[in-house]
Scaffold this active site. Structure first.
Site, PDB file in Angstrom:
ATOM      1  N   GLY A  90       0.463  -1.177   0.257  1.00 27.93           N
ATOM      2  CA  GLY A  90      -0.065   0.287   0.667  1.00 27.93           C
ATOM      3  C   GLY A  90       1.072   0.937  -0.164  1.00 27.93           C
ATOM      4  O   GLY A  90       1.962   0.716   0.101  1.00 27.93           O
ATOM      5  N   GLU A 111      10.075  -2.767   4.218  1.00 28.95           N
ATOM      6  CA  GLU A 111       9.331  -2.711   3.022  1.00 28.95           C
ATOM      7  C   GLU A 111       9.962  -1.714   1.549  1.00 28.95           C
ATOM      8  O   GLU A 111      10.456  -2.438   0.278  1.00 28.95           O
ATOM      9  CB  GLU A 111       7.683  -1.701   3.585  1.00 28.95           C
ATOM     10  CG  GLU A 111       6.622  -1.739   3.635  1.00 28.95           C
ATOM     11  CD  GLU A 111       5.394  -1.044   3.973  1.00 28.95           C
ATOM     12  OE1 GLU A 111       4.520  -1.466   4.308  1.00 28.95           O
ATOM     13  OE2 GLU A 111       6.304   0.334   4.591  1.00 28.95           O
TER      14      GLU A 111
HETATM   15  C1  5RP Z   1       2.961   0.368   6.206  1.00 26.25           C
HETATM   16  C2  5RP Z   1       2.567   1.173   5.127  1.00 26.25           C
HETATM   17  C3  5RP Z   1       1.202   1.583   4.494  1.00 26.25           C
HETATM   18  O1  5RP Z   1       1.220   1.002   3.304  1.00 26.25           O
HETATM   19  C4  5RP Z   1       0.519   2.454   4.550  1.00 26.25           C
HETATM   20  O2  5RP Z   1       0.724   3.346   5.252  1.00 26.25           O
HETATM   21  C5  5RP Z   1      -0.732   2.656   3.673  1.00 26.25           C
HETATM   22  O3  5RP Z   1      -1.299   1.992   4.732  1.00 26.25           O
HETATM   23  P1  5RP Z   1      -3.437   1.396   4.636  1.00 26.25           P
HETATM   24  O4  5RP Z   1      -2.694   0.611   3.388  1.00 26.25           O
HETATM   25  O5  5RP Z   1      -3.432   0.628   5.854  1.00 26.25           O
HETATM   26  O6  5RP Z   1      -3.920   2.602   4.297  1.00 26.25           O
HETATM   27  O7  5RP Z   1       3.508   2.317   4.166  1.00 26.25           O
HETATM   28  O8  5RP Z   1       4.081   0.822   6.763  1.00 26.25           O
END
Ligand code: 5RP
Length: 261
Positions: A90, A111
């Site tokens: 995401g 990530e």
């Molecule tokens: C985690 C991230 C997530 O991908 C980002 O915060 C988006 O999160 P969500 O899908 O809950 O909106 O970078 O470190």
């Protein structure tokens, strides 16, 4: 349960479902972190368990590892896997160049390492993450605990010369204590409101000794899938541009499992 899903949950679900089209048997798949990635992991688990899809996953956080393991998705480490076919993750924001802010969930370092070790980075998102200019979402940067206040001061100095609209820094906290990442570091959230030069800022921040990584993912995402509550998914590709929309099948009432990650 479908009825209780908000529009953005339905959008996340749709994008995650469209991402399954990119997964082929035998692939080594990076598994992102956050609520959107959790929809992907959950649906991937369905394919593995019910349709015999053979893949192996590399999680980007303990949270995702726990979720994927609970769904019996075969897992390995990045060390074992070496190189991945694709990572699905995401984002907190993405712009027209498919540059990203990530790290809202605190997993930006793993990530970025996993995405960097993948042939393809596929981002899944609902429409709320699409922006003209990055920066309304606070930019997370991961810093080592040692001397973090000195690192913060140096970050302040770098921000003085940066093309940003605000310059407030906060230490991320959880339950009244500093948030600690899977790698044992702190996170500083940079409230900038507008980032005029994402690449320049990422490079400048990365030159600071105590900064481990930033949540700016510049020229890393290959494709972004934006899901809508009606099941439409808009595809943006870094090389091929705007590829338009298609529709994925959304499940009927009472047939959704809401993942907890
Ligand atoms: C985690 C991230 C997530 O991908 C980002 O915060 C988006 O999160 P969500 O899908 O809950 O909106 O970078 O470190």
């Amino acid at each position: 349960m479908t009825e209780s899903l908000t529009g953005s949950d339905r959008g996340k679900y749709a994008a995650a479902k469209a991402a399954l089209e990119y997964i082929k048997p035998g692939m080594k798949v990076g598994l992102g972190t956050g609520s959107t990635a959790a929809w992907f992991v959950q649906q991937l688990g369905n394919l593995v368990n019910n349709e015999g899809l053979e893949i192996i996953g590399v999680p980007t956080s303990t949270r995702t590892r726990d979720l994927a393991a609970s769904l019996n998705i075969p897992l390995t480490t990045l060390e074992e896997a070496g190189w991945l076919d694709i990572t699905v993750d995401g984002a907190d924001e993405f712009d027209a160049n498919l540059n990203l802010i990530k790290g809202g969930g605190g997993a930006l370092l793993q990530e970025k390492i996993v995405a960097s070790a993948s042939n393809q980075m596929l981002v899944i998102s609902d429409a709320s993450k699409q922006v003209d200019v990055l920066g309304a979402f606070p930019l997370p940067i991961e810093v080592v605990k040692f001397g973090w206040r000195s690192t913060e001061s140096t970050v302040e100095e770098v921000l003085e010369g940066a093309d940003v609209a605000q310059r407030r820094i906060s230490l991320r906290e959880e339950n009244g204590a500093p948030y600690v990442t899977d790698e044992g570091h702190y996170i500083l959230d940079l409230h900038l409101n507008r980032i005029g030069d994402p690449k320049g800022l990422a490079e400048a921040l990365n030159r600071i000794p105590g900064v481990v990584e930033t949540g700016l993912f510049v020229v890393m995402a290959d494709t972004v899938l934006v899901g809508y509550d009606n099941g439409e998914v808009h595809v943006y590709d870094r090389d091929r541009g705007d590829l338009g929309r298609h529709k994925v099948h959304m499940p009927g009432k009472n047939s959704l499992y809401v993942p907890g990650a």
